[in-house]
Write an enzyme that holds these catalytic residues in place. Structure first.
Site, PDB file in Angstrom:
ATOM      1  N   SER A 193       0.839  -1.187   0.000  1.00 52.15           N
ATOM      2  CA  SER A 193       0.000   0.000   0.000  1.00 52.15           C
ATOM      3  C   SER A 193       0.887   1.255   0.000  1.00 52.15           C
ATOM      4  O   SER A 193       1.683   1.436  -0.917  1.00 52.15           O
ATOM      5  CB  SER A 193      -0.967  -0.051   1.193  1.00 52.15           C
ATOM      6  OG  SER A 193      -2.051   0.822   1.017  1.00 52.15           O
ATOM      7  N   LEU A 194       0.777   2.113   1.006  1.00 50.49           N
ATOM      8  CA  LEU A 194       1.694   3.251   1.128  1.00 50.49           C
ATOM      9  C   LEU A 194       3.135   2.781   0.978  1.00 50.49           C
ATOM     10  O   LEU A 194       3.956   3.421   0.303  1.00 50.49           O
ATOM     11  CB  LEU A 194       1.513   3.930   2.488  1.00 50.49           C
ATOM     12  CG  LEU A 194       2.665   4.812   2.984  1.00 50.49           C
ATOM     13  CD1 LEU A 194       2.772   6.065   2.136  1.00 50.49           C
ATOM     14  CD2 LEU A 194       2.499   5.177   4.447  1.00 50.49           C
TER      15      LEU A 194
END
Length: 245
Positions: A77-78
């Protein structure tokens, strides 16, 4: 036997120690090295960051010595965007490229429509953040109801979501390392958005889809780690051959 350092970048709101359990599950030649971000875990006293480029530059300076040995980058994700930016910042410092980059659970840097649509550039309220956690289906209700835990987690999550929302893609030479993208078949990122990662490298590319939602890497950990190990086993073979010769 040649060892390989796996530098792991965490997802929004998390400490990098979410990867620590992998040390017991992966082969001895694969050294899991969680990369902690400022404002959490052992770095709780440091200010949170909302500028991904600045954070990637800081992490590159901190991790520069780790690139003297064979290494790979992984992020979810991030963390996937951050691993991508870190690869470019390490390259700018003259470091050798990673043997592989694993980008998990997020759209390619050029396909950030989901974040643009929700205006994550601005700070969200506690209720908005909790609602997002429920949609991602990775946080038990008893945790969401725990005021003390939420008091620690939500400021980190708020800053991390802003960092994603403010992310600006920059055109640069493609990365020379293999790029392996992992996704969940019930996650938000579409196959088209995941395939767009292909444009960021000029070496081998693969896309692996797993059952499950955003946190497929935990839901199907055994299958995920088997795929990871298979790719890294192949990546380290040329290194092992060079060290023998």
């Amino acid at each position: 036997m040649t060892t390989l350092n796996l530098l792991c970048l965490p997802y929004s709101g998390a400490s990098a120690m979410v990867y620590s359990r992998w040390r017991r599950k992966l082969p001895a030649w694969l050294q899991v090295r969680p990369v902690e971000l400022p404002g959490r875990g052992a770095r709780m006293g440091e200010p949170l960051q909302t500028d991904m480029q600045a954070l990637a530059r800081q992490l590159a300076a901190e991790q520069r010595l780790a690139t003297a040995a064979p290494y790979a980058l992984l992020g979810h994700s991030l963390g996937a965007l951050l691993a991508f930016e870190l690869a470019h910042e390490l390259r700018a410092l003259g470091c050798p490229p990673p043997l592989a980059l694993f980008a998990c659970g997020t759209a390619a840097p050029t396909r950030r429509e989901d974040y643009d649509g929700k205006n994550w550039r601005e700070p969200k309220s506690d209720d908005e953040l909790k609602s997002e956690l429920r949609e991602l289906n990775g946080t038990p209700e008893e945790v969401l109801a725990n005021a003390e835990l939420m008091g620690l987690t939500l400021p980190i999550l708020r800053a991390d979501f802003m960092m994603c929302g403010r992310y600006a893609y920059r055109q640069r030479p493609t990365l020379p390392c293999p790029l392996h993208v992992m996704g969940g078949d019930a996650d938000r990122a579409s196959e088209e958005q995941l395939l767009a990662w292909r444009k960021e490298g000029h070496s081998h590319f693969s896309l692996h889809m797993f059952p499950g939602g955003h946190f497929f890497l935990h839901e199907h950990e055994e299958a995920f780690l088997a795929t990871l190990t298979e790719h890294l086993q192949g990546a380290r073979q040329p290194v092992a051959s060079l060290s023998v010769n």
